[in-house]
Motif scaffolding. Sequence first.
Motif, mmCIF file in Angstrom:
data_model
loop_
_atom_site.group_PDB
_atom_site.id
_atom_site.type_symbol
_atom_site.label_atom_id
_atom_site.label_comp_id
_atom_site.label_asym_id
_atom_site.label_seq_id
_atom_site.Cartn_x
_atom_site.Cartn_y
_atom_site.Cartn_z
ATOM 1 N N VAL A 140 -39.004 8.346 5.852
ATOM 2 C CA VAL A 140 -40.296 7.677 5.691
ATOM 3 C C VAL A 140 -40.665 7.590 4.217
ATOM 4 C CG1 VAL A 140 -42.772 7.816 6.193
ATOM 5 C CG2 VAL A 140 -41.103 8.395 7.968
ATOM 6 N N GLY A 141 -40.357 8.644 3.439
ATOM 7 C CA GLY A 141 -40.720 8.686 2.029
ATOM 8 C C GLY A 141 -40.008 7.650 1.181
ATOM 9 N N ILE B 86 -44.268 12.733 -0.102
ATOM 10 C CA ILE B 86 -44.728 13.360 1.137
ATOM 11 C C ILE B 86 -44.301 14.815 1.085
ATOM 12 C CG2 ILE B 86 -44.662 13.348 3.655
ATOM 13 C CD1 ILE B 86 -43.831 10.441 3.566
ATOM 14 N N ARG B 87 -45.225 15.701 1.407
ATOM 15 C CA ARG B 87 -44.883 17.119 1.375
ATOM 16 C C ARG B 87 -45.592 17.866 2.490
ATOM 17 N NH1 ARG B 87 -48.057 19.041 -4.169
ATOM 18 N NH2 ARG B 87 -49.998 17.944 -3.719
ATOM 19 N N LEU B 88 -44.935 18.941 2.952
ATOM 20 C CA LEU B 88 -45.493 19.844 3.949
ATOM 21 C C LEU B 88 -45.917 21.127 3.260
ATOM 22 C CD1 LEU B 88 -43.067 19.439 6.984
ATOM 23 C CD2 LEU B 88 -45.484 18.862 6.951
ATOM 24 N N ILE B 89 -47.161 21.531 3.508
ATOM 25 C CA ILE B 89 -47.727 22.712 2.852
ATOM 26 C C ILE B 89 -48.256 23.647 3.925
ATOM 27 C CG2 ILE B 89 -49.394 23.545 1.154
ATOM 28 C CD1 ILE B 89 -49.480 20.652 0.077
ATOM 29 N N THR B 90 -47.915 24.920 3.844
ATOM 30 C CA THR B 90 -48.451 25.894 4.789
ATOM 31 C C THR B 90 -49.900 26.176 4.455
ATOM 32 O OG1 THR B 90 -47.850 27.820 3.471
ATOM 33 C CG2 THR B 90 -46.168 26.942 4.967
ATOM 34 N N THR C 11 -40.669 15.382 -0.681
ATOM 35 C CA THR C 11 -39.695 14.377 -1.096
ATOM 36 C C THR C 11 -39.381 14.518 -2.588
ATOM 37 O OG1 THR C 11 -41.557 12.848 -1.397
ATOM 38 C CG2 THR C 11 -40.372 12.741 0.690
ATOM 39 N N ASP C 12 -40.249 15.233 -3.315
ATOM 40 C CA ASP C 12 -39.963 15.628 -4.689
ATOM 41 C C ASP C 12 -39.373 17.031 -4.635
ATOM 42 O OD1 ASP C 12 -39.812 16.212 -7.336
ATOM 43 O OD2 ASP C 12 -41.929 15.877 -7.792
ATOM 44 N N ASP D 154 -49.317 16.307 3.240
ATOM 45 C CA ASP D 154 -49.928 15.629 2.104
ATOM 46 C C ASP D 154 -49.108 14.391 1.764
ATOM 47 O OD1 ASP D 154 -51.894 15.517 0.032
ATOM 48 O OD2 ASP D 154 -50.273 15.948 -1.369
ATOM 49 N N ILE D 155 -49.794 13.227 1.733
ATOM 50 C CA ILE D 155 -49.120 11.948 1.486
ATOM 51 C C ILE D 155 -49.733 11.295 0.261
ATOM 52 C CG2 ILE D 155 -48.611 9.667 2.441
ATOM 53 C CD1 ILE D 155 -48.901 10.855 5.222
ATOM 54 N N ASP D 156 -48.903 10.826 -0.672
ATOM 55 C CA ASP D 156 -49.354 10.133 -1.868
ATOM 56 C C ASP D 156 -48.844 8.693 -1.819
ATOM 57 O OD1 ASP D 156 -50.448 12.480 -2.646
ATOM 58 O OD2 ASP D 156 -48.865 13.015 -4.068
#
Length: 527
Positions: A74-75, A83-87, A96-97, A174-176
């Motif tokens: 998707v990224g 796009i990142r997943l954060i606890t 994706t970075d 979190d999506i940028d």
Amino acid sequence: MKLRLISKMTLSTSILLLLSMTLFAWINVETLRTLLIEEAVSLADKLGETIIKTTHYQMLEDDRKRVYEMISEVGTQKDIERIRLITKEGLTIFSTDKKEIGTYLDKTAEACNMCHRSDTTLVQASSMNRSRIFRTRDGKEVLGLAKAIYNEEKCYTAPCHFHPKGAKILGVLDIDLSLDNMQSQLAANRYKITLLTICMLGLLSLSMVFLIHEQINQPLKKLLTQTEKIAEGNLESAVEITSTDEIGELGTSFNGMTEKLKKAREELKDWGKNLEAKVEERTSELNKLQSQMVRSEKLASLGELVAGIAHEINNPLTGILVFTSLMSNDAKLHPALKSDLDTIIRETERCADIVRGLLEFSRESIPQKNRSSLNSIMDAALALVRHQSMFQNIDIVKNYHQAIPDVMIDHNQVEQVFVNMLLNAGHAMPEGGELTIGSGVTGDGGNAYVTIADTGYGIPEEIMSRIFDPFFTTKVNKGTGLGLSISYGIINNHGGTIEVQSTVGVGTTFTIMLPISPPEDSPPAAA
């Protein structure tokens, strides 16, 4: 350089047109920008929801590799920066970075501050509140949106997961999104609007020049010769009338206006002497009325909220108190735990007292009005409080007006107000002082009043406007701050008012006004 009338009017009109059309163009551009941002936020929110739902079953099976592969795919789409997943602890478990994986986010970071801006973490927030606009290191404008991943029943019952049932949020997606496309659209529309504004401004300016010349400039030139003498003289001069047309009528009107101006000048001198005092008096009355209306609306709104909270808290408090009392009286209880249970009972009872105060503040009750004597009610209130220890060093002085008429009031509610006021006065004089209680009738005979004056600490000017606010109190570890709020509501429901005057170090005087003859067509007010 002397500008002619037509030039002045054309210039001023053009400037006004330019300002108004520039403002109109700016509003259009900003409105378009807001709409595009809202559309981008909605797109990011839907994208986040799609990712969460698409990866839901993989997450239940703890197939993180597949989840990360899907997010990476998707990224790669256009306009997606990251796009990142954060606890919930702030650990970036995937991005994706790749450089961000394994790093922690500060709760004050842009991605977190919409929910962690205070000590209490927000569980729910709107999509706009969860979004942010910022620039990357290379200067690119980016829209970021954080979407919470909630702990659903399938999550905490899955065999591979260890999230407790009580956890509300498992993490954040979190999506940028890049705003380059939005900036391009804004630039194109800004150019079109600017060009249209310039064309319309030129057309309107030419039209105004023609109309001003034909409708105003030429007729005024004919009258100018006749009015120059008046312009150089004083109010004793007059215009010479040479025609009976509109210009002649204007000259006649000018002469009449001159006579009226002479009279008006004299009248204005007299009015100027008294106008300032009248304006200040009226302004003070309006401010006072506005303050009372704002306070009444605030109390009414807060009362509804407080009622719901108090009812919800009262039930578990009752259970805690009952079962703790049973445990405390149980013969099997270890003696060492007795004092701890007594502490729980005592603090629970204190909470119950607070809840009762909240319910009393929010309870809607119609005053049961009967004709009663304010002096008698005050004597009854004094009998309830004067034997308390705080009044031992306080001298009580009564200045009752014996001819004060009975008023239509709820005896019990007004007595409660007097008790609250007397107790507040006693707390303000811990080392003793003088408490003066008076009563009487206002000069117009429409209201009866009671005054309660103490020689205590006084109320600072900066908190004077807050003393009737619910939960506001200056007493340390005492009271709930509801006494004056409840009193204000009771008196307001009786159609009366409470006024306060105070000087720090001198004392405070509360004046309670109640109508002697309330309007017959006014229904009883609810508390």
